[in-house]
Write a protein that holds these residues in place. Sequence first.
Motif, PDB file in Angstrom:
ATOM      1  N   UNK A   1      28.000  21.561 -21.890  1.00 44.62           N
ATOM      2  CA  UNK A   1      26.516  22.153 -21.813  1.00 44.62           C
ATOM      3  C   UNK A   1      25.288  21.484 -21.239  1.00 44.62           C
ATOM      4  N   UNK A   2      25.657  20.012 -21.124  1.00 41.03           N
ATOM      5  CA  UNK A   2      24.589  19.233 -20.534  1.00 41.03           C
ATOM      6  C   UNK A   2      24.717  19.563 -19.149  1.00 41.03           C
ATOM      7  N   UNK A   3      25.768  19.584 -18.456  1.00 43.49           N
ATOM      8  CA  UNK A   3      26.258  19.911 -17.116  1.00 43.49           C
ATOM      9  C   UNK A   3      25.766  21.508 -16.558  1.00 43.49           C
ATOM     10  N   UNK A   4      25.863  22.421 -17.715  1.00 46.03           N
ATOM     11  CA  UNK A   4      25.712  23.803 -17.151  1.00 46.03           C
ATOM     12  C   UNK A   4      24.007  24.101 -17.396  1.00 46.03           C
ATOM     13  N   UNK A   5      23.423  23.402 -18.188  1.00 45.76           N
ATOM     14  CA  UNK A   5      21.908  23.215 -18.273  1.00 45.76           C
ATOM     15  C   UNK A   5      21.393  22.433 -16.917  1.00 45.76           C
ATOM     16  N   UNK A   6      22.005  21.526 -16.694  1.00 46.55           N
ATOM     17  CA  UNK A   6      21.226  20.854 -15.625  1.00 46.55           C
ATOM     18  C   UNK A   6      21.449  21.792 -14.159  1.00 46.55           C
TER      19      UNK A   6
END
Length: 655
Positions: free
Chosen positions: A454-459
């Motif tokens: 989710x860190x990556x999907x958010x970024x």
Amino acid sequence: MSEARMDTLPPGENSRRLAALARIWNNAPGWRGQLTAVNHGTVGLRFIATGFAFLLAGGALAMFIRLQLAWPGNQVLDPERYAQFVTLHGTTMMFLFAVPIMEGFAMYLLPKMLGARDLPFPRLGAFGYWCYLFGGLFLYSGLLFGEAPDGGWFMYVPLTDATHSPGRGVDFWLIGVTFAEIAAVTAAVELIVAILLCRAPGMDIRRMPLFAWAMLVTAFMIAFGFPPLILGSILLEIQRAFGFVFFDVARGGDPLLWQHLFWLFGHPEVYIIFLPAAGVVSMVVATFARRPIAGYLWIVLALVTTGFLSFGLWVHHMFAVGIPLLALAFFSAASMAVAIPTGIQVFAWLATLWAGRPWLRVPMLYLVGFFITFVGGGLTGVMVALVPFDWQVHDTHFVVAHLHYVLIGGLMFPMFAGLYYWLPLASGRMPSESLSRTAFWMVFVGFHLAFLPMHLTGLLGMTRRAYSYPEQLGVHWLNLLSTAASFVLAAGTVAILIDAALCFRHGRPGRRNPWRAGTLEWALPHPVPAYNFASLPVVADRYPLWQDRGLAARTADAAGLLGDPASGRRESMGTSILGGVPEQVIRLPGSSWQPLLAALAIAALLACFIARLYLGSVLVLVVLLGQFCAWAWTTGDRHAPARVQAGPRLGLPVQ
């Protein structure tokens, strides 16, 4: 006081006293006894069991949310139902699980840790539990009436005023959460008094268990942090019901007032959740390192500093609302500064393990998961404390990932460590080693595979609280991984709860103090009697069981402090705030209908308010005031003597 009792009773007299103590302190049999119980052990276990029930309910909602997000264009939930599930999930985890369950741990454990018979206001604790239960049922009853709240767990105005949310879902949220908050505040008052005034003789403020220190700071934070939310909820409900203008900008109100009131509670809430868990870590680390905690004074100062700084961070959640840059700089610096006392605690725990001989049993395994997960969440917390970065990731799944790393890493891993640590004390049995280790790896691996992407999907730009997303965003495979892993996490959590439940009936019988811990709660026999200690202990060390090998045997003999039950009343001891010097005998009330009846009266009042039966609310309010007057009139022992013999050569006044 170290020689408070050196005599022993004849076996027959000792047995008679123990039987009398059990008769005085035990709950009445049958359903009547269950409804009128006020004993801290019963109430604390109810908080814990109800908290886990709400955890399962909130987790089930999360599974539906993840199924909806598993692939773009899914139709598991329509937009309205998705918003309701997101709202109920966040509200359940923050208001009905995280805070109440740690207060339940504290209510069950603190009298045992502090060497007391009970908490100082037993009926208040029972009243708080009923308020908590009824508040949660109020919140979820909106689903039965097709009026579930859908404004998010933060209920931002103007989206939640009567114009934009004309249904009663918001009312169910406001009244249910306010009802549950009563429980948090009452428990905070009780814990503050218990920790400051009800410790064992000799337990001065420098010998308190670190869990007691953590709960003392937390209780003060609740006492100061929850009233702003209660006030905000009351103001918004009055605006919705009677057309007031507190948050209506068109008529002179200010919608940012709601955000300030909410986050004055909301950011201290994060540390209200974390500090009790930190107290659990300090207890478990010392036991499994097999040495006293390193840097005791530094940890205490870190706890107090964290509690103080947490009230200067609330705008951390409002960086994108247009606040002046100078104010943003202040709150950004404060948000980063709070990492310092947290780091002090982490280094103290690591130093304890480094200097000791760590014993890698299941509770310690969960602490390893805590260290890895919480440190990761803390690092992303420093990132979102930077205003330019926060502007980029605000309202994206990066914040969702950070929030869960902090809350699950900072609460659930230590909580499960504490659950397995104190389970032999509560049940007298040992949990399944194989099932508990398997469940740990399911939770640990499932959590990181669910929330790390989710860190990556958010970024990459995936917004939170949106029920779908375009396939062109390119995050569908990451979301599918998060969804699959979330089911592994859920299965591991359910396995832990099943393991804990089975332990009470089918676990292998355990010996007293199986972890060879040094704090007072492990001096108690199995099963733990309702009165805890037949004779109140006298302590001279932070780890009294390591310092005095005969202490457990002496507390089981009714020849010492308050061992004589001749008064026929529930009695505990009050000591001085700083020195732990005996000052008074506190006579406590027994089983009572008053907590349940008072909570039912409040429930009826709030139900009338939701139904717009305002005259009925006024009439029920009169009944409620009468109930509280009866409660106050029956407080204390009006016929108690001015002074009693609390033990050999120790006479004390009755409170």
